[in-house]
Design an enzyme around this catalytic site. Structure first.
Site, short mmCIF file in Angstrom:
data_model
loop_
_atom_site.label_atom_id
_atom_site.label_comp_id
_atom_site.label_asym_id
_atom_site.label_seq_id
_atom_site.Cartn_x
_atom_site.Cartn_y
_atom_site.Cartn_z
N THR A 124 0.83 -1.21 0.00
CA THR A 124 0.00 0.00 0.00
C THR A 124 0.87 1.26 0.00
OG1 THR A 124 -1.49 1.28 1.41
CG2 THR A 124 -0.15 -0.34 2.52
N ASP A 125 0.31 2.35 -0.50
CA ASP A 125 1.05 3.63 -0.44
C ASP A 125 1.26 4.08 1.00
OD1 ASP A 125 -1.60 4.32 0.12
OD2 ASP A 125 -1.65 6.06 -1.21
N GLU A 126 0.45 3.56 1.93
CA GLU A 126 0.55 4.03 3.32
C GLU A 126 1.88 3.69 3.97
OE1 GLU A 126 -2.76 3.57 5.93
OE2 GLU A 126 -4.21 3.89 4.33
N TYR A 151 -1.44 -0.31 11.18
CA TYR A 151 -1.69 -1.02 9.91
C TYR A 151 -0.54 -0.78 8.94
CZ TYR A 151 -3.27 -1.41 5.05
OH TYR A 151 -3.34 -1.69 3.71
N LYS A 155 2.24 -3.40 7.22
CA LYS A 155 2.42 -3.61 5.78
C LYS A 155 3.87 -3.27 5.37
CE LYS A 155 -0.33 -4.56 3.06
NZ LYS A 155 -0.83 -5.88 2.53
#
Ligand code: NAD
Ligand code: DAU
Length: 341
Positions: A124-126, A151, A155
């Protein structure tokens, strides 16, 4: 027939990916391995070709179950399985760390044990944290990894175990990092389906903080196609950022939904902000566009209209969720009952 092993295929993006692969290829067979957590839903798999899609109920943290389910002649593992909701990770990080990190390690070990040709990690970009507001900066593949939520940290850690498996054991692995997805079958705890479901029921739309956080929205099918193309053409050891160049403030997203449904803006209710709320995500997708030849096919206007239509036509899907354990989460998180007007 080429076999692929997809984890988390009963969730939102995994099921969209399976649909796309079954529709757009004729020689791929899918083993879909999913623990059916609160976010996994067998309704998402209704109508799939049973000759080419086999569902196995199992947990990626369970080494024996993974090894039993993973065929020796499988070409690739696509790891979608994850705890995926930032707000839940703020309530408790436990499941996020075990599924997202240890589960990924179990899959990497299984890939090595069975000599699987390629490992695709859906990230994810997060993992890259947040960007300043009112800036022209974008996330690209050289952006530092600096996750801000439990989260995102889980990741980011998963990406690191993938990297380590490649460096240590030579596992062929590619990583995709996408922005915010929207589309049919997204669990209504995420912004867009939550707002559609509440607006359809004339219930308050809870907007965090000042509503000016920015997300870069992509239609789920476009993301699914990018993952398939990175599997086919990506270079081992590389990460690919995926985005539709579609930055929107949350308030704009919410008012567009209300306008499309003909509902009043007075349904918007400002609520306490998310802790550590990332301000802005924006993705530079040049690498996946130039190296892989992917580009987005669905505009925001088309994608949002299709999404709203799907939720209008599938209210029984939404209601089955809204009548289940979701009610407890909703009350704990928002301090109000589902259905409170
Ligand atoms: P989701 O929450 O809708 O689905 C997750 C699926 O994983 C569910 O079917 C669930 O049952 C399954 N699962 C959870 N724990 C498991 C376990 N221990 N073993 C086996 N299966 C398990 O999530 P999503 O939105 O479809 O996201 C899929 C992937 O894409 C995730 O890895 C997420 O981090 C990533 N991602 C999501 C977005 C987004 O906007 N939703 C954007 C970029 C990346
Ligand atoms: O960027 C990719 C990520 O996008 C994925 O990795 C995650 O799995 C996915 O959940 C999503 O994370 P976000 O936290 O950005 O998505 P969410 O839909 O939870 O929130 C989107 C924005 O809307 C965010 O700024 C918070 C805000 N929001 C969300 C909810 C649920 C609200 O204002 N009110 C809400 O009730």
């Amino acid at each position: 027939m080429k076999k692929i092993f997809v984890t988390g295929g009963a969730g939102f993006i995994g099921s969209a990916f399976i649909r796309l692969v079954l529709d757009e290829t004729s020689d791929v067979e899918i083993i879909d391995f999913d623990a059916l957590t609160y976010a996994g839903n067998l309704d998402n798999l209704v109508g799939l070709d049973e000759n080419r899609h086999k569902f196995i109920h199992g947990d990626i943290r369970n080494r024996e179950a993974v090894l039993n389910a993973l065929p020796d002649d499988c070409d690739a593992i696509f790891n979608f399985a994850a705890e995926s909701h930032v707000d839940r990770s703020i309530h408790s990080a436990d499941e996020f760390l075990t599924t997202n990190i240890i589960g990924t390690q179990v899959l990497l070990d299984a890939a090595r044990a069975k000599n699987i040709r390629r490992f695709v990690q859906v990230s994810t970009d997060e993992v890259m944290g947040t960007l300043p507001e009112d800036d022209t900066a974008f996330f690209n593949e050289d952006s530092p990894i600096q996750p801000n939520s439990p989260y995102a940290a889980s990741k980011a850690s998963a990406e690191l175990v993938v990297r380590a498996a490649r460096e240590t054991f030579g596992i062929d692995a590619v990583i995709t990092r996408c922005g915010n997805n929207y589309g049919p079958r997204q669990f209504p705890e995420k912004l867009i389906p939550l707002m559609i479901a509440n607006a359809m029921n004339d219930e308050p739309l809870p907007v965090y903080g000042d509503g000016k956080n920015v997300r870069d929205w992509i239609y789920v099918e476009d993301h699914a196609r990018a993952i398939w193309m990175v599997y086919e053409k990506g270079k081992s050891g590389e990460a690919y950022n995926i985005g539709a160049r579609n930055e929107r403030q949350n308030l704009e997203v919410v008012t567009s939904i209300l306008d499309s449904l003909g509902k009043p803006h007075s349904l918007i209710k400002y609520v306490t902000d998310r802790l550590g709320h990332d301000r802005r995500y924006a993705i530079d997708a040049t690498k996946v566009e130039n190296e892989i030849g992917w580009k987005t096919q669905t505009t925001w206007e088309e994608g949002l209209a299709k999404t709203i239509r799907w939720y209008q036509e599938n209210q029984d899907w939404v209601e089955r969720i809204r009548n289940g354990a979701y009610r407890d989460y909703y009350k704990k998180h928002y301090g109000m009952e589902v259905g409170t007007v």
